[in-house]
Design a protein around this motif. Structure first.
Motif, mmCIF file in Angstrom:
data_model
loop_
_atom_site.group_PDB
_atom_site.id
_atom_site.type_symbol
_atom_site.label_atom_id
_atom_site.label_comp_id
_atom_site.label_asym_id
_atom_site.label_seq_id
_atom_site.Cartn_x
_atom_site.Cartn_y
_atom_site.Cartn_z
ATOM 1 N N SER A 49 2.913 7.333 -5.442
ATOM 2 C CA SER A 49 2.126 6.099 -5.357
ATOM 3 C C SER A 49 1.259 5.893 -6.594
ATOM 4 C CB SER A 49 1.254 6.103 -4.098
ATOM 5 O OG SER A 49 0.384 7.216 -4.086
ATOM 6 N N LYS A 50 1.022 6.960 -7.341
ATOM 7 C CA LYS A 50 0.264 6.833 -8.592
ATOM 8 C C LYS A 50 0.986 5.916 -9.580
ATOM 9 C CE LYS A 50 -1.744 11.492 -8.345
ATOM 10 N NZ LYS A 50 -1.834 12.808 -9.018
ATOM 11 N N ASN B 33 -7.663 4.236 -8.813
ATOM 12 C CA ASN B 33 -6.942 4.069 -7.554
ATOM 13 C C ASN B 33 -7.204 2.725 -6.890
ATOM 14 O OD1 ASN B 33 -5.586 6.709 -7.255
ATOM 15 N ND2 ASN B 33 -7.684 7.497 -7.281
ATOM 16 N N TYR C 137 2.060 2.207 -0.002
ATOM 17 C CA TYR C 137 1.631 3.475 -0.600
ATOM 18 C C TYR C 137 2.191 4.655 0.193
ATOM 19 C CZ TYR C 137 -1.998 0.218 -2.315
ATOM 20 O OH TYR C 137 -2.677 -0.854 -2.831
ATOM 21 N N GLN C 138 2.195 4.522 1.517
ATOM 22 C CA GLN C 138 2.719 5.610 2.341
ATOM 23 C C GLN C 138 4.193 5.857 2.056
ATOM 24 O OE1 GLN C 138 0.627 7.401 4.886
ATOM 25 N NE2 GLN C 138 2.234 8.706 4.080
ATOM 26 N N GLY D 34 2.939 -2.005 -9.968
ATOM 27 C CA GLY D 34 2.175 -2.132 -8.739
ATOM 28 C C GLY D 34 1.819 -3.569 -8.424
ATOM 29 N N VAL E 154 -1.943 8.035 4.307
ATOM 30 C CA VAL E 154 -2.798 7.065 3.630
ATOM 31 C C VAL E 154 -4.026 6.767 4.484
ATOM 32 C CG1 VAL E 154 -1.657 4.995 4.568
ATOM 33 C CG2 VAL E 154 -2.756 4.908 2.322
ATOM 34 N N SER F 280 -0.121 -3.128 2.169
ATOM 35 C CA SER F 280 -0.251 -2.286 0.971
ATOM 36 C C SER F 280 -0.371 -0.810 1.351
ATOM 37 C CB SER F 280 -1.434 -2.732 0.113
ATOM 38 O OG SER F 280 -2.649 -2.690 0.827
ATOM 39 N N LYS F 281 -1.064 -0.518 2.456
ATOM 40 C CA LYS F 281 -1.124 0.870 2.918
ATOM 41 C C LYS F 281 0.275 1.391 3.249
ATOM 42 C CE LYS F 281 -4.054 0.549 6.302
ATOM 43 N NZ LYS F 281 -4.815 1.035 7.478
ATOM 44 N N LEU G 222 2.048 3.115 -9.146
ATOM 45 C CA LEU G 222 1.694 1.716 -8.919
ATOM 46 C C LEU G 222 0.335 1.353 -9.506
ATOM 47 C CD1 LEU G 222 2.706 1.505 -5.146
ATOM 48 C CD2 LEU G 222 4.130 0.980 -7.141
ATOM 49 N N PHE G 223 -0.419 2.360 -9.926
ATOM 50 C CA PHE G 223 -1.808 2.142 -10.303
ATOM 51 C C PHE G 223 -2.062 2.442 -11.777
ATOM 52 C CE2 PHE G 223 -1.960 2.294 -5.779
ATOM 53 C CZ PHE G 223 -3.026 1.496 -5.427
ATOM 54 N N ARG H 131 -5.895 3.148 -3.163
ATOM 55 C CA ARG H 131 -5.008 4.305 -2.961
ATOM 56 C C ARG H 131 -5.854 5.510 -2.562
ATOM 57 N NH1 ARG H 131 -4.104 8.579 -5.971
ATOM 58 N NH2 ARG H 131 -2.248 9.825 -5.527
#
Length: 253
Positions: A194-195, A216, A186-187, A223, A153, A182-183, A197-198, A145
């Motif tokens: 997106s945080k 990240n 996150y976008q 996630g 991203v 995955s990018k 997911l982590f 991330r």
């Protein structure tokens, strides 16, 4: 109308079922690093995407997750983790191969793998799996991330993801471009959400991380499940025979 309704009720109850191809049991081996691996309880809520992935299949599939934290293609082979898998492989089994995070870490000399050796190791996994009539599947490393100041991203695996693609093209191996998908995921969430997911925790939010965590690279349960679903979606797009084994829940009447 009544007969049609009764048939669907019986189908959902398991009393009758449509004709189904008799599928032999297969094992899906997952080899890779910490983004895929099974986590110890002391690491929760950190979750490798291979953990929820295992629950999307019917009883004809066993997912054997051999991914290990901190491993590169080089150390996975050097520690004799590949040979036992190769000796166990049966015709029709699958090997999902996702490395890169540790291979590209030049500062971690105990695991760093040069681009040339990384390529050779991926080819080794593919060619040796095929000698057992198993099906190798290559995955580009799942993205970390990272966002720029404009909220776009950023690329985190450009060099090594390209190497995976090159091997897939050379050896005609099914490719799941998890880096790109995955990018995009996150976008869609954006820099802030997106945080979710982590492994992002405030101090004292979880007993395993009393000081909090700002990670990240590694996923939480949500996630990991969403990354697993990206893999499943690409499996369908590739029309892998394994997709016949994915469990599809019955819709309610």
């Amino acid at each position: 109308m009544i007969k049609h309704f009764i048939f669907h009720v019986m189908l959902l109850a398991g009393i009758c079922s449509p004709l189904k191809e008799d599928l032999q049991h297969v094992t899906v081996y997952l080899i890779g690093d910490s983004t895929m691996s099974i986590k110890e309880v002391k690491a929760y809520p950190e979750t490798g995407w291979g953990m929820p992935f295992a629950y999307f299949f019917d009883s004809t599939v066993t997912v054997d997750n051999r991914a290990k934290n901190g491993r590169s293609t080089r150390t996975f082979i050097a520690e004799d983790r590949w040979r036992p898998i190769l000796e166990t492989l049966q015709p029709g089994d699958y090997v999902f191969i996702q490395f890169g995070h540790n291979d590209e870490s030049k500062e971690k000399t105990d695991r760093y793998t040069t681009p040339e050796q990384y390529t050779a190791n991926l080819e080794k996994f593919v060619n040796e799996a095929r000698t057992k009539q198993a099906y190798p599947v290559l995955l580009t490393p799942v993205s970390r991330r990272s966002f720029d100041s404009a909220g776009k991203v950023k690329e985190t695996h450009a060099a090594y993801a390209a190497l995976v693609k090159a091997v897939a093209a050379k050896l005609q191996v099914p490719l799941i471009d998890l880096n790109e998908s995955s990018k995009a995921l996150y976008q869609s969430f954006g820099p802030v959400y997106s945080k979710l997911l982590f492994l992002q925790l405030a101090p004292n939010e979880h007993p395993n991380y009393p000081l909090g965590k700002n990670d990240n690279t590694h996923f939480n349960e949500l996630g990991a499940r969403m990354i697993a679903q990206l893999v499943l979606n690409d499996m369908r797009n590739l029309q892998l025979p394994l997709t016949k084994r994915i469990v599809v829940s019955q819709q309610k009447l």
